[in-house]
Design an enzyme around this catalytic site. Structure first.
Site, PDB file in Angstrom:
ATOM      1  N   GLY A 166     -22.265   5.137  -1.355  1.00 30.36           N
ATOM      2  CA  GLY A 166     -21.308   5.651  -2.332  1.00 30.36           C
ATOM      3  C   GLY A 166     -21.170   4.644  -3.467  1.00 30.36           C
ATOM      4  O   GLY A 166     -22.159   4.025  -3.886  1.00 30.36           O
ATOM      5  N   LYS A 199       0.874  -1.178   0.000  1.00 30.35           N
ATOM      6  CA  LYS A 199       0.000   0.000   0.000  1.00 30.35           C
ATOM      7  C   LYS A 199       0.910   1.227   0.000  1.00 30.35           C
ATOM      8  O   LYS A 199       2.073   1.155   0.424  1.00 30.35           O
ATOM      9  CB  LYS A 199      -0.852  -0.011   1.283  1.00 30.35           C
ATOM     10  CG  LYS A 199      -2.122   0.778   1.191  1.00 30.35           C
ATOM     11  CD  LYS A 199      -3.317  -0.065   0.769  1.00 30.35           C
ATOM     12  CE  LYS A 199      -4.575   0.776   0.708  1.00 30.35           C
ATOM     13  NZ  LYS A 199      -5.749   0.036   0.299  1.00 30.35           N
TER      14      LYS A 199
END
Ligand code: NAD
Length: 357
Positions: free
Chosen positions: A182, A80
């Site tokens: 969302g 990440k």
């Protein structure tokens, strides 16, 4: 604790820091594990209060990717990256994204960047002007928005949870409370409503709620009430850390299964509380792996058929984890154990190949 000690605690292989004098970019890439393969993980742009906060975030998120990929059966490791913004709302620029792309490129493909909080397909395409090791753009790189695939994976995981809780995987007639309408939440609503689920939804953004009410006929609830709504399934699809031990004791659902990462505040403890209350928990990093399956699979040039089969496999993996969780403290412990077994098997076969070669 110094950085090497933190890396040892989480089990990281490599952590790199970068600052770019031209653009002011400050970024960290964390490669947690490359045992199973190269690591694909999002680039998060966030205004952290301190450098330690940024480091902590990238360490825990990259560790999470290792387990997500291992449980999904992907030959991928965990990584990440974070961009530490100077202030909240700091606008992304092509120059910043390209500087980040050059940083990603120094990993020579062992780390592959993708979209995350604060980055968009446009940002990914800017990064892709400087590196081939990025997925999720639409013009320069490929992959696009993974949200529909994440929602589909959550739906597959939910079927396993329903089968476990009620003896049938069908969502027809079930009441599902969705927190966060969302990208993932809205695609999930569509998948639920079509076969006849009753959906209650909430979002801090009124337009997102109205869109789901108009298009899918859901019932709107207040954001204060949604978590404790009486329902068959609670599907958190907003932010992480929304269920702590206190909330877990008050939930009015039989199943928790949603798209949000790090749903439980303290998973080791909160998942035990859920189990003690007879609430079936579809572990977040198992059920929300559809997006990483899609982007990693495209990166690995998998066929559409194989990608769909791997997404569908989330149902069987979730069912396996629910069964194995019976003799352990929680389904969370079972999911970590499954990931550890797959990583250990990957390390053993790597050693064998080295000896044979
Ligand atoms: P998004 O930003 O499109 O949607 C999140 C929604 O949650 C927004 O509409 C926002 O207004 C709403 N929200 C925020 N706080 C809320 C609150 N307190 N109550 C109700 N609603 C709230 O993000 P997304 O891409 O849909 O991702 C949702 C979650 O799923 C995140 O936790 C993300 O990390 C995780 N996830 C996403 C993907 C993916 O493919 N997009 C993959 C894996 C995991």
């Amino acid at each position: 604790m110094n950085i090497l000690e933190q890396m040892r605690e989480y089990g990281h292989e490599r952590v790199a820091f970068h600052q770019d004098p031209q653009t002011g970019l400050r970024a960290i890439i964390a490669l947690h594990s490359s045992v199973l393969g190269n690591a694909l993980g999002g680039t998060r742009r966030w205004c952290y209060a301190t450098e330690q906060d940024a480091l902590h975030d990238v360490l825990r998120l990259s560790q999470g990717m290792t387990y997500k990929c291992a449980c999904a059966g992907l030959p991928m490791g965990g990584g990440k990256s974070v961009v530490w913004l100077p202030q909240r709302g700091h606008a992304p620029t092509e120059a910043e994204a390209r500087a980040m792309g050059r940083f990603v490129d120094t990993f020579n493909g062992v780390y592959i960047a993708a979209e995350d909080v604060g980055t968009t397909p446009q940002y990914i395409d800017w990064m892709a002007m400087e590196t081939a090791h990025v997925m999720g753009g639409e013009q320069v790189s490929r992959g696009g928005d993974p949200s529909p695939f994440t929602a589909r994976g959550v739906f597959n995981g939910m079927k396993a949870c329903l089968e476990y809780a009620f003896g049938s995987p069908s969502v027809e007639g079930r009441t599902v409370a969705v927190q966060g309408l969302g990208n993932v939440g809205t695609y999930l609503v569509k998948l639920l409503v079509e076969p006849g689920a009753r959906v209650i939804g909430a979002d801090i953004n009124r337009q997102h709620v109205e869109r789901c009410v108009d298009q899918y006929g859901i019932t709107a609830a207040s954001t204060d009430e949604i978590l404790l709504t009486e329902c068959d399934v609670l599907a958190p699809c907003a932010l992480g850390g929304v269920i702590d031990a206190n909330t877990a004791r008050k939930l009015n659902c039989r199943v928790v299964c949603g798209g949000a990462n790090k749903v439980l505040d303290c998973p080791e403890e909160d998942a035990v509380v859920l189990k003690s209350r007879g609430i079936v928990y579809g572990v977040d990093f198992v059920v929300n792996a559809g997006g990483v399956i899609e982007l990693s699979g495209q990166y690995l040039n998998y066929s559409r058929q194989k990608l769909d089969a791997m997404n569908d496999e989330i149902e069987a993996t979730t069912a396996q984890i629910l069964r194995e969780g019976e003799t352990l403290s929680s389904t969370y412990e079972a999911a970590i154990a499954l990931g550890d077994r797959r990583i250990a098997a990957g390390a053993a076969s790597k050693r064998e190949r080295i000896h044979a070669g």
